[in-house]
Design a protein around this motif. Structure first.
Motif, PDB file in Angstrom:
ATOM      1  N   GLU A  45      41.073  26.604  52.615  1.00 60.90           N
ATOM      2  CA  GLU A  45      42.547  26.764  52.573  1.00 60.90           C
ATOM      3  C   GLU A  45      43.030  27.204  51.299  1.00 60.90           C
ATOM      4  OE1 GLU A  45      40.490  24.384  54.358  1.00 60.90           O
ATOM      5  OE2 GLU A  45      41.045  23.034  52.694  1.00 60.90           O
ATOM      6  N   ARG A  46      42.104  27.173  50.200  1.00 58.06           N
ATOM      7  CA  ARG A  46      42.257  27.669  48.836  1.00 58.06           C
ATOM      8  C   ARG A  46      41.826  28.793  48.701  1.00 58.06           C
ATOM      9  NH1 ARG A  46      40.235  24.774  44.471  1.00 58.06           N
ATOM     10  NH2 ARG A  46      41.446  26.160  43.310  1.00 58.06           N
ATOM     11  N   GLU A  47      41.396  29.866  49.681  1.00 58.95           N
ATOM     12  CA  GLU A  47      40.934  31.077  49.314  1.00 58.95           C
ATOM     13  C   GLU A  47      41.827  32.052  48.903  1.00 58.95           C
ATOM     14  OE1 GLU A  47      37.620  31.528  51.175  1.00 58.95           O
ATOM     15  OE2 GLU A  47      37.631  34.041  51.667  1.00 58.95           O
ATOM     16  N   GLN A  48      43.066  32.148  49.338  1.00 64.39           N
ATOM     17  CA  GLN A  48      44.119  33.077  48.664  1.00 64.39           C
ATOM     18  C   GLN A  48      44.222  33.029  47.176  1.00 64.39           C
ATOM     19  OE1 GLN A  48      45.623  35.778  49.935  1.00 64.39           O
ATOM     20  NE2 GLN A  48      46.234  35.124  52.321  1.00 64.39           N
ATOM     21  N   GLU A  49      44.364  31.681  46.801  1.00 62.30           N
ATOM     22  CA  GLU A  49      44.382  31.305  45.421  1.00 62.30           C
ATOM     23  C   GLU A  49      43.412  31.540  44.569  1.00 62.30           C
ATOM     24  OE1 GLU A  49      45.031  27.117  45.368  1.00 62.30           O
ATOM     25  OE2 GLU A  49      44.438  27.115  43.343  1.00 62.30           O
ATOM     26  N   VAL A  50      42.331  31.251  45.293  1.00 58.36           N
ATOM     27  CA  VAL A  50      41.210  31.428  44.396  1.00 58.36           C
ATOM     28  C   VAL A  50      40.645  32.998  44.277  1.00 58.36           C
ATOM     29  CG1 VAL A  50      38.611  31.004  44.539  1.00 58.36           C
ATOM     30  CG2 VAL A  50      39.965  29.198  45.039  1.00 58.36           C
ATOM     31  N   VAL A  51      40.683  33.664  45.340  1.00 56.24           N
ATOM     32  CA  VAL A  51      40.654  35.255  45.183  1.00 56.24           C
ATOM     33  C   VAL A  51      41.568  35.754  44.188  1.00 56.24           C
ATOM     34  CG1 VAL A  51      40.648  37.340  46.574  1.00 56.24           C
ATOM     35  CG2 VAL A  51      39.247  34.959  47.549  1.00 56.24           C
ATOM     36  N   GLY A  52      42.817  35.353  44.536  1.00 61.08           N
ATOM     37  CA  GLY A  52      43.724  36.288  43.521  1.00 61.08           C
ATOM     38  C   GLY A  52      43.576  35.954  42.139  1.00 61.08           C
ATOM     39  N   SER A  53      43.338  34.767  41.774  1.00 58.29           N
ATOM     40  CA  SER A  53      42.857  34.548  40.295  1.00 58.29           C
ATOM     41  C   SER A  53      41.788  35.388  39.643  1.00 58.29           C
ATOM     42  CB  SER A  53      42.963  33.033  39.961  1.00 58.29           C
ATOM     43  OG  SER A  53      42.287  32.292  40.759  1.00 58.29           O
ATOM     44  N   PHE A  54      40.572  35.146  40.627  1.00 60.34           N
ATOM     45  CA  PHE A  54      39.257  35.898  40.746  1.00 60.34           C
ATOM     46  C   PHE A  54      39.773  37.471  40.011  1.00 60.34           C
ATOM     47  CE2 PHE A  54      35.097  36.445  42.283  1.00 60.34           C
ATOM     48  CZ  PHE A  54      34.498  36.400  41.244  1.00 60.34           C
ATOM     49  N   CYS A  55      40.552  37.982  41.009  1.00 59.66           N
ATOM     50  CA  CYS A  55      40.777  39.302  40.681  1.00 59.66           C
ATOM     51  C   CYS A  55      41.419  39.668  39.316  1.00 59.66           C
ATOM     52  CB  CYS A  55      41.862  40.057  41.826  1.00 59.66           C
ATOM     53  SG  CYS A  55      40.834  40.226  43.304  1.00 59.66           S
ATOM     54  N   LYS A  56      42.372  38.855  39.167  1.00 60.42           N
ATOM     55  CA  LYS A  56      43.114  38.900  37.960  1.00 60.42           C
ATOM     56  C   LYS A  56      42.236  38.849  36.866  1.00 60.42           C
ATOM     57  CE  LYS A  56      47.930  37.364  38.746  1.00 60.42           C
ATOM     58  NZ  LYS A  56      47.787  36.542  39.832  1.00 60.42           N
ATOM     59  N   MET A  57      41.132  38.048  36.975  1.00 57.57           N
ATOM     60  CA  MET A  57      40.098  37.828  35.791  1.00 57.57           C
ATOM     61  C   MET A  57      39.320  39.016  35.732  1.00 57.57           C
ATOM     62  SD  MET A  57      36.655  36.340  35.255  1.00 57.57           S
ATOM     63  CE  MET A  57      36.362  36.895  36.802  1.00 57.57           C
ATOM     64  N   LEU A  58      38.918  39.592  36.709  1.00 51.55           N
ATOM     65  CA  LEU A  58      37.901  41.010  36.886  1.00 51.55           C
ATOM     66  C   LEU A  58      38.888  41.964  36.273  1.00 51.55           C
ATOM     67  CD1 LEU A  58      36.739  40.648  40.397  1.00 51.55           C
ATOM     68  CD2 LEU A  58      35.348  40.633  38.200  1.00 51.55           C
ATOM     69  N   GLN A  59      40.354  41.992  36.463  1.00 49.86           N
ATOM     70  CA  GLN A  59      41.034  43.280  35.814  1.00 49.86           C
ATOM     71  C   GLN A  59      41.192  42.841  34.264  1.00 49.86           C
ATOM     72  OE1 GLN A  59      44.011  42.577  38.728  1.00 49.86           O
ATOM     73  NE2 GLN A  59      43.700  44.566  39.705  1.00 49.86           N
ATOM     74  N   ALA A  60      41.149  41.783  33.837  1.00 57.26           N
ATOM     75  CA  ALA A  60      41.575  41.448  32.648  1.00 57.26           C
ATOM     76  C   ALA A  60      40.109  41.785  31.787  1.00 57.26           C
ATOM     77  CB  ALA A  60      41.643  39.952  32.322  1.00 57.26           C
ATOM     78  N   ALA A  61      39.117  41.842  32.505  1.00 54.38           N
ATOM     79  CA  ALA A  61      37.562  42.104  32.002  1.00 54.38           C
ATOM     80  C   ALA A  61      37.524  43.616  32.173  1.00 54.38           C
ATOM     81  CB  ALA A  61      36.459  41.393  32.568  1.00 54.38           C
ATOM     82  N   GLY A  62      38.297  44.300  32.212  1.00 55.27           N
ATOM     83  CA  GLY A  62      38.243  45.780  32.341  1.00 55.27           C
ATOM     84  C   GLY A  62      37.837  46.414  33.847  1.00 55.27           C
ATOM     85  N   TYR A  63      37.857  45.491  34.712  1.00 50.22           N
ATOM     86  CA  TYR A  63      37.726  46.238  36.320  1.00 50.22           C
ATOM     87  C   TYR A  63      38.806  46.495  36.995  1.00 50.22           C
ATOM     88  CZ  TYR A  63      34.941  46.915  40.443  1.00 50.22           C
ATOM     89  OH  TYR A  63      34.297  47.485  41.518  1.00 50.22           O
ATOM     90  N   SER A  64      39.457  47.707  36.679  1.00 48.39           N
ATOM     91  CA  SER A  64      40.989  47.753  37.342  1.00 48.39           C
ATOM     92  C   SER A  64      40.973  47.679  38.878  1.00 48.39           C
ATOM     93  CB  SER A  64      41.508  49.125  36.675  1.00 48.39           C
ATOM     94  OG  SER A  64      40.793  50.139  37.323  1.00 48.39           O
ATOM     95  N   ARG A  65      39.977  48.175  39.530  1.00 50.38           N
ATOM     96  CA  ARG A  65      39.839  47.955  40.953  1.00 50.38           C
ATOM     97  C   ARG A  65      38.903  47.276  41.554  1.00 50.38           C
ATOM     98  NH1 ARG A  65      39.566  54.293  42.756  1.00 50.38           N
ATOM     99  NH2 ARG A  65      38.557  55.087  40.764  1.00 50.38           N
TER     100      ARG A  65
END
Ligand code: SF4
Ligand code: SF4
Ligand SMILES: [Fe+2]
Lengths: 264, 300
Positions: B175-195
């Motif tokens: 049930e928390r998949e969307q939320e978890v995946v969303g913040s994971f992506c943001k974190m990756l982008q912040a770490a320099g992985y733009s896509r």
């Protein structure tokens, strides 16, 4: 089995009736003695019913693509198999739009399309399929398909030339004994290279067993297509692709090499 | 399949050897993740390394069989001192995917690998496994400091021009998949992985994983009845085999089971396999868990 000297092969049309009309005129100018489509008449673009009269008028035979199979059989989704939620969201939007705007007779026509088409081109036997000869929705990308696998397909399906589409990006590979594998590209949308034109493929028989493969760029009125898409309230993300030539959705299925060449 | 007994255990045949896997680092790993389904560790040498010569022999053997793609796993593949050479060689035969924990990657290896990929028509895919979007979620499972180290690995791969696929075992409720995946992506982008590219895997209840939650109940078995109307191509064993230092085995998940050794040669290993193991049931429930999204729904 039909015999030809020069054939024009159209990949996914995705309801791009303007590119289809431009490609038809071009193929006639180049002397194609037959025109075939490798499936996916609808998806992505506006007014899906507009491509059917062109198919009938020019006697274009088509393979059944995953989209045709889904719309024809009124299945729940397009069978592209996206897992990314964003890709799925856009896939659903365009699927629902295409379903709602494809007339019942056209749906019935799609449902009855064959899963493969075979013909002779000079001395070579040609097999047209959508994804792969073994599976309608298999993605065969240049960077993730080994040559020995293509040899296996050519042996298994007894063809000198196998042609497919479905991925949206054209490529070809020479195989043993003059055989070939050709992904013919698509007319529906540009191929993620920052240019708005689309592509079809011309196959010609030479004097020997040699087959010539030519990828033909098709410029068309993409501004008009974008305007039609906007009028139909199709997603701005799709319109951006038509205008810029860069893919903005369904990126998850791209392998690293193909993804790297794009902008997003 | 003739279903005489609905509770009988089904056998799955190989439709075609699409994916050839290599247990290239055996069971040796610099980490000791709790959920590791084959209990890899710095001391587990139950399975050993595969040499460059052995991989080359298998690549040659795979050509007449029409293998489409090659996958490398361990343990941690990059503990194998010949790993860079193995991947450079493989890119002459076909597309290569390597599953790594991302913590031991060296710049000089990545420079060589990127150059080799550029010269090849084939893609080199890196799949980096992490277990959550923060050290708080990841480190209790994979070990202290591993989140930061894996992220440095991801950044390094991106700097060298790779687009790693980040795989995370699902350690959160669906049930928390969307939320978890969303913040994971943001974190990756912040770490320099733009896509960022992501793939979520179901957790397997095997090896160390059995200790963390629970094993399989007797009724958690695949039956013949369950195989009716089921798309068998969802199972890895329907289109793959794995080379280990004991021969050719049925799939990357079951290597510890003695009956999973199917022969010495790839040809011998093409016989059907009986899905008698509890983990086959997880496989059945979740579909293929080990391939790349670009293969289409054959590997959904
Ligand atoms: S899950 Fe991967 S990184 Fe963790 S111990 Fe097992 S092999 Fe090593
Ligand atoms: S674990 Fe999965 S892939 Fe392996 S044999 Fe069982 S069902 Fe097949
Ligand atoms: Fe398609």
């Amino acid at each position: 089995m039909p015999e030809h000297r020069t054939v024009a092969l159209f990949g996914g049309i995705y309801a791009n009736h303007l590119a289809l009309a431009a490609a038809l005129a071009d193929a006639q100018r180049r002397g194609a003695d037959a025109i075939y489509c490798l499936g996916d008449l609808g998806a992505f673009g506006p007014h899906p019913d507009k491509v059917f009269p062109l198919f009938k008028e020019h006697d274009i035979q088509s393979v059944r693509g995953n989209y045709d199979d889904s719309i024809g059989n009124e299945r729940a989704d397009c069978q592209c198999g996206y897992t990314d939620p964003r890709d799925n969201y856009f896939a659903e939007l365009s699927y629902d739009y295409t379903m709602a705007n494809t007339s019942p007779p056209n749906r019935a026509w799609l449902k009855n399309l064959p899963s493969e088409i075979r013909f002779q081109l000079g001395a070579a036997s040609v097999l047209l399929c959508h994804g792969s000869p073994r599976k309608m929705n298999e993605f065969l990308w240049e960077s993730t398909t080994s040559t020995q696998f293509l040899e296996y397909l050519a042996d298994e399906h007894q063809a000198d030339v196998i042609c497919n589409t479905h991925t949206g990006i054209k490529w070809q590979r020479d195989l043993s004994r003059n055989r070939k594998f050709v992904n013919v590209g698509v007319l529906g949308r540009p191929e993620n290279d920052g240019r708005p034109h689309v592509w079809y493929t011309l196959l010609s028989a030479g004097d020997s067993r040699e087959i010539t493969v030519e990828f033909i760029p098709v410029p068309y009125d993409h501004d008009r297509l974008a305007a039609e898409m906007r009028a139909e309230r199709l997603p701005e993300e799709f319109i951006a692709t038509i205008l810029s030539g860069w893919w903005t959705t369904c990126l998850e299925v791209l392998p690293a090499k193909e993804r790297r060449r794009g902008r997003f | 399949m003739t279903a005489t007994n609905n509770n009988a255990i089904p056998r799955v045949g190989l439709s075609h050897l699409d994916h050839l896997w290599f247990q290239v680092a055996g069971t040796l790993c610099n980490l000791t993740c709790h959920h590791c389904f084959i209990s890899c560790s710095p001391h587990n040498d139950f399975f050993g390394f595969l040499s460059l010569a052995e991989v080359k022999r298998r690549l040659e053997e795979s050509i007449p069989l029409g293998v489409k793609e090659y996958y490398f796993t361990g343990g941690e593949p990059f503990l194998n001192p010949e790993m860079t050479d193995i991947l450079v060689l493989t890119l002459r035969y076909g597309p290569a995917t390597v599953l790594t924990n991302g913590t031991v990657l060296k710049d000089e290896w990545l420079v060589r690998l990127r150059a080799a990929e550029e010269l090849s028509v084939y893609a080199l895919e890196f799949r980096v496994s992490i277990d959550g979007f923060s050290p708080e979620v990841n480190d209790p499972i994979r070990g202290e400091g591993t989140f930061a180290r894996a992220m440095r690995g991801v950044t390094k791969l991106v700097e060298h021009g790779f687009l790693p696929i980040i795989t995370a075992a699902r350690t959160w409720p669906i049930e928390r998949e969307q939320e978890v995946v969303g913040s994971f992506c943001k974190m990756l982008q912040a770490a320099g992985y733009s896509r960022p590219r992501l793939k979520i895997l179901p957790t397997l209840q095997l090896g160390a994983e059995t200790g963390r939650t629970c094993g399989y109940a007797p009724e958690e078995r695949v039956t013949t009845a369950m195989m009716e109307d089921f798309d068998q191509s969802q199972l890895i064993c329907e289109h793959s085999r794995i080379v280990t230092d004991r021969g050719v085995q049925v799939c990357p998940i079951l290597i510890e089971a003695p009956e999973s050794v199917l022969g010495e040669t790839l040809v011998e290993s093409q016989r059907p396999f009986v899905l008698s193991h509890g983990v086959c049931w997880t496989c059945y429930q979740n579909g293929a868990i080990c391939s790349n999204p670009s293969s289409g729904d054959k590997d959904a």
